[in-house]
Scaffold this active site. Structure first.
Site, short mmCIF file in Angstrom:
data_model
loop_
_atom_site.label_atom_id
_atom_site.label_comp_id
_atom_site.label_asym_id
_atom_site.label_seq_id
_atom_site.Cartn_x
_atom_site.Cartn_y
_atom_site.Cartn_z
N SER A 144 0.91 -1.31 0.07
CA SER A 144 -0.04 0.08 -0.08
C SER A 144 0.98 1.15 -0.15
O SER A 144 1.99 1.23 0.71
CB SER A 144 -0.91 -0.07 1.40
OG SER A 144 -1.41 1.06 1.50
N TYR A 158 -1.33 -0.16 10.54
CA TYR A 158 -1.46 -0.55 9.19
C TYR A 158 -0.37 -0.29 8.35
O TYR A 158 0.14 -1.14 7.53
CB TYR A 158 -2.87 0.01 8.72
CG TYR A 158 -3.35 -0.34 7.18
CD1 TYR A 158 -3.64 -1.68 6.93
CD2 TYR A 158 -3.01 0.67 6.08
CE1 TYR A 158 -3.96 -1.96 5.53
CE2 TYR A 158 -3.17 0.13 4.83
CZ TYR A 158 -3.69 -0.91 4.43
OH TYR A 158 -4.05 -1.33 3.09
P1 NDP Z 1 -11.66 -5.63 0.76
O1 NDP Z 1 -12.06 -5.28 2.11
O2 NDP Z 1 -12.50 -5.19 -0.40
O3 NDP Z 1 -11.30 -7.10 0.69
C1 NDP Z 1 -10.47 -7.96 1.33
C2 NDP Z 1 -10.34 -9.39 1.16
O4 NDP Z 1 -9.28 -10.01 2.07
C3 NDP Z 1 -11.57 -9.89 1.34
O5 NDP Z 1 -11.88 -10.93 0.19
C4 NDP Z 1 -11.28 -10.80 2.56
O6 NDP Z 1 -12.06 -11.92 2.48
C5 NDP Z 1 -10.10 -11.02 2.65
N1 NDP Z 1 -9.27 -11.51 3.78
C6 NDP Z 1 -9.30 -10.30 4.81
N2 NDP Z 1 -8.40 -11.05 5.81
C7 NDP Z 1 -8.53 -12.32 5.44
C8 NDP Z 1 -7.89 -13.55 6.02
N3 NDP Z 1 -7.43 -13.32 7.06
N4 NDP Z 1 -8.01 -14.65 5.32
C9 NDP Z 1 -8.48 -14.67 4.18
N5 NDP Z 1 -9.00 -13.72 3.36
C10 NDP Z 1 -8.89 -12.62 4.17
O7 NDP Z 1 -10.25 -5.04 0.53
P2 NDP Z 1 -9.41 -4.38 -0.76
O8 NDP Z 1 -9.67 -5.51 -2.02
O9 NDP Z 1 -9.54 -3.16 -0.87
O10 NDP Z 1 -7.73 -4.97 -0.23
C11 NDP Z 1 -7.28 -5.81 -0.89
C12 NDP Z 1 -5.68 -5.58 -0.44
O11 NDP Z 1 -5.21 -4.35 -1.11
C13 NDP Z 1 -5.31 -5.64 0.91
O12 NDP Z 1 -4.24 -6.07 1.32
C14 NDP Z 1 -5.37 -4.14 1.16
O13 NDP Z 1 -4.61 -3.89 2.42
C15 NDP Z 1 -4.85 -3.76 0.00
N6 NDP Z 1 -4.87 -2.12 -0.20
C16 NDP Z 1 -6.07 -1.64 -0.55
C17 NDP Z 1 -6.22 -0.56 -0.90
C18 NDP Z 1 -7.58 0.25 -1.03
O14 NDP Z 1 -7.57 1.52 -0.92
N7 NDP Z 1 -8.71 -0.37 -1.28
C19 NDP Z 1 -5.08 0.57 -0.95
C20 NDP Z 1 -3.78 -0.25 -0.57
C21 NDP Z 1 -3.73 -1.18 -0.21
P3 NDP Z 1 -13.36 -12.30 3.08
O15 NDP Z 1 -14.27 -11.05 3.00
O16 NDP Z 1 -13.98 -13.46 2.77
O17 NDP Z 1 -13.06 -12.45 4.63
#
Ligand code: NDP
Length: 250
Positions: A144, A158
């Protein structure tokens, strides 16, 4: 793509991971689609991708737990065979002021965002490394811009997890570069997903993006997904140990 290739995407039930899965299906990959809690979303996405002709298996696992990760990779082996790419995408956002830090909340964040990447990368390297009988592959880590900007107030934990991922990315690239495995990371900026529900939701984030992002807007999950699948694929054959910002200039 000429040969069928197999990819495992963590956190693929929603947001950026879901967009990566769609992009992978369009490119002809067979997909291990990991989710933790969002079973309905994962099942419905898998059905959509199968309609597009992709081979897809849903893999429930909390990737912050080593035992879950080992089981997930075994299920992947059985269903799809050799692994060719891993996207370490799963992650959570939390706002924790330093005075509210405790063993539980800070460990939860590091387990979900950092330890998960170690557990998954270990299993992937054991399968893809030419030193372990594999045929090579690629790992993409979802960092990120918080790693270099520090995030918002309350974002120290974070941002720290994403800084750790940046270092992990560089060090792992040195370790496995001669074993046929390319390792790269993406630093997304403000991307419109439900992760922003932690601080006001997507609408609030879009208002912030107007002034905070040089391009004057937030990004879409698809804009990140295209870069992730480029890094995972053969077009990025000499890109290694890199961190690509997908952040609209931020
Ligand atoms: P969302 O909250 O939309 O989705 C998160 C996803 O991660 C979900 O599918 C969730 O699964 C899964 N997840 C979380 N914890 C676990 C776990 N312990 N085991 C398995 N799956 C897990 O987030 P984003 O799509 O926005 O984020 C994706 C990545 O991108 C993250 O690493 C985030 O830090 C990074 N990011 C996002 C940004 C943004 O602005 N959106 C900016 C910078 C980085 P479920 O719902 O099935 O539990």
């Amino acid at each position: 793509m000429s040969d069928p290739k197999n990819i495992l995407i963590t956190g693929a039930s929603r947001g950026i991971g879901q967009a990566i899965a769609r992009q992978a299906a369009q490119q002809g990959w067979s997909i291990g689609l990991n989710y933790n809690q969002s079973q309905t979303e994962a099942m419905s996405l898998a059905e959509e991708l199968r309609q597009m002709g992709a081979k897809v298996i849903c893999l429930q696992a909390d990737v912050s737990q080593q035992s879950h990760v080992k089981r997930m990779f075994s299920e992947f082996d059985e269903a799809l065979g050799p692994l060719h790419a891993l996207i370490n995408n799963a992650g959570i956002l939390a706002s924790i002021m330093i005075t509210d830090v405790d063993e539980t909340n800070v460990h939860r964040l590091y387990s979900a965002n950092v330890f998960s990447a170690y557990y998954c990368a270990r299993e992937a390297v054991l399968r893809m490394s030419t030193a372990h009988g594999g045929s090579g592959g690629a790992i993409v880590n979802m960092s990120s811009v918080a790693s270099r900007l520090g995030g918002l107030a309350g974002g120290s934990a974070y941002a720290g997890t994403k800084g750790a991922l940046d270092s992990f990315n560089l060090a792992l690239a040195k370790e496995v570069g001669t074993q046929g495995i390319r390792v790269n990371a993406i630093r997304p900026g403000l991307i419109a997903t439900e992760i922003h529900n932690v601080h006001g939701g997507i609408d609030q984030m879009k208002i912030l993006a107007k002034t905070a992002v040089p391009m004057g807007r937030s990004g879409t999950p698809e804009e990140v997904a295209k870069v992730a699948m480029w890094l995972a694929g053969p077009e990025a054959s000499y890109v290694h140990g890199s961190i690509v910002d997908v952040a609209g200039g931020r």
